[in-house]
Design an enzyme around this catalytic site. Structure first.
Site, PDB file in Angstrom:
ATOM      1  CG  ASP A 131      -0.727   0.682   2.402  1.00  0.00           C
ATOM      2  OD1 ASP A 131       0.241   1.424   2.445  1.00  0.00           O
ATOM      3  OD2 ASP A 131      -1.461   0.522   3.383  1.00  0.00           O
ATOM      4  CB  CYS A 185     -22.587  -7.999   1.175  1.00  0.00           C
ATOM      5  SG  CYS A 185     -20.868  -7.605   1.565  1.00  0.00           S
ATOM      6  CB  CYS A 188     -25.694  -7.501   5.514  1.00  0.00           C
ATOM      7  SG  CYS A 188     -24.907  -6.871   7.000  1.00  0.00           S
ATOM      8  CB  CYS A 195     -20.432   4.674   8.692  1.00  0.00           C
ATOM      9  SG  CYS A 195     -19.155   5.907   8.383  1.00  0.00           S
ATOM     10  CB  CYS A 211     -13.215   7.856   6.152  1.00  0.00           C
ATOM     11  SG  CYS A 211     -12.690   6.364   6.981  1.00  0.00           S
ATOM     12  CB  CYS A 238     -12.549   4.573  12.327  1.00  0.00           C
ATOM     13  SG  CYS A 238     -14.264   4.146  12.717  1.00  0.00           S
ATOM     14  CB  CYS A 241     -17.255  -0.144   8.379  1.00  0.00           C
ATOM     15  SG  CYS A 241     -15.536  -0.071   7.869  1.00  0.00           S
TER      16      CYS A 241
END
Length: 308
Positions: A131, A185, A188, A195, A211, A238, A241
């Site tokens: 990254d 998913c 859902c 968030c 965010c 954070c 999520c």
């Protein structure tokens, strides 16, 4: 068994031996599906002040522009889910930042994997990515069959959820390629509804400029006052999520000693964080990703939370 299959088996076995959770391989080619998505995301300024996201648009979508003659993208996952969590009376730190900065840990493993490939297979050229370069990690991991992109835009797997790092080796070696996996998913909406800053504007779209991770890590200016009372005590990063995602019920503790936190970190209270000194900061976060914010940045975040 042909050479391609043999080399693929060798690489996956060595990745496992090095401690990676899983390894998937895809063909190095232009990411057609992601191109319009990335263009739209940037056009809507969802990168906020992360201007580096605007650079190297072509390289982000085409690995052959990053590594000449590249034929395969080897995607790897490394678990970071901690055995123990922070004290409940504490400002919160994203779990990925508990231990040693993952860039160092993973880069070392990737170099060892590339060296192994060169030793066992021969003249193979490649580059390791964690990254820190224009590579769409999650897109490649999904293309390599390691999981699917969830509504919170993180990679998800049914076996272990999403608390892992994603890294790549891009090499000029042809290998057997994995197929993509199915999405699970369903209907859902847990991550969208939970968030705190409504950063997930619609399923699979995260406005990076809203965010909490962006505000507490990337943003260098003061945090906008309109977000007062919405940070849920997060001082660095954070995990909301991910914490609410049903698939993370299957998360298991990592086995990488370098990801274990400094002993003091888990027991520190809000009062301890508010009185954080330079010496304690340096000791607790000696080789941590938290050093990115520096002490001044962490204090800014804590001050913002104190006045909520």
């Amino acid at each position: 068994m042909g050479n391609k299959q043999r080399y693929t088996n060798l690489i996956k076995a060595e990745a496992k031996r090095l401690g990676f959770l899983s390894c998937g391989i895809s063909k190095a080619e232009f990411l057609e599906v992601e191109a319009p998505r990335l263009e739209s995301w940037l056009k809507n300024n969802m990168q906020g002040e992360m201007h580096y996201m605007e650079n190297h648009f072509d390289k982000r979508l085409d690995p052959t522009k990053l590594v000449e003659g590249s034929k395969s993208v080897i995607s790897l996952l490394l678990n970071y889910y901690p055995e123990n969590l922070q004290n409940t009376d504490s400002y919160k730190l994203s779990k990925y930042a508990y231990g040693t900065d993952y860039h160092f840990v993973i880069k070392d493993k990737l170099k060892r994997l590339l060296y192994y490939i060169q030793e066992e297979i021969g003249d193979v050229h490649g580059r390791a990515f964690v990254d820190s370069a224009p590579v769409l990690d999650k897109a490649w991991a999904a293309k390599s069959g390691l999981g699917w992109i969830g509504k919170h835009s993180n990679l998800l797997t049914r076996q272990v959820g999403s608390f892992y790092f994603i890294a790549e080796l891009i090499v000029d070696l042809e290998l057997e390629y994995d197929g993509i996996t199915t999405e699970h998913c369903g209907t859902c909406r847990a991550c969208i509804d939970a968030c705190p800053t409504q950063a997930i504007t619609e399923p699979y779209v995260v406005d990076g400029s809203k965010c909490i991770s962006y505000f507490t890590i990337e943003l260098k200016d003061q945090i906008p006052t309109e977000f007062k009372g919405k940070f849920d005590d997060w001082m660095f990063g954070c995990d909301v999520c991910q914490d609410v995602c049903p698939w993370n019920r299957f998360s298991q503790a990592h086995s990488e000693p370098l990801f274990n936190p400094h002993p003091e970190l888990l027991s520190m209270t809000k009062g301890d964080w508010e009185e954080l000194t330079d010496d304690v900061f340096k000791a607790v976060f000696k080789k941590s990703a938290v050093k990115r914010t520096k002490l001044a940045g962490l204090k800014r975040n804590i001050d913002f939370l104190k006045t909520e």
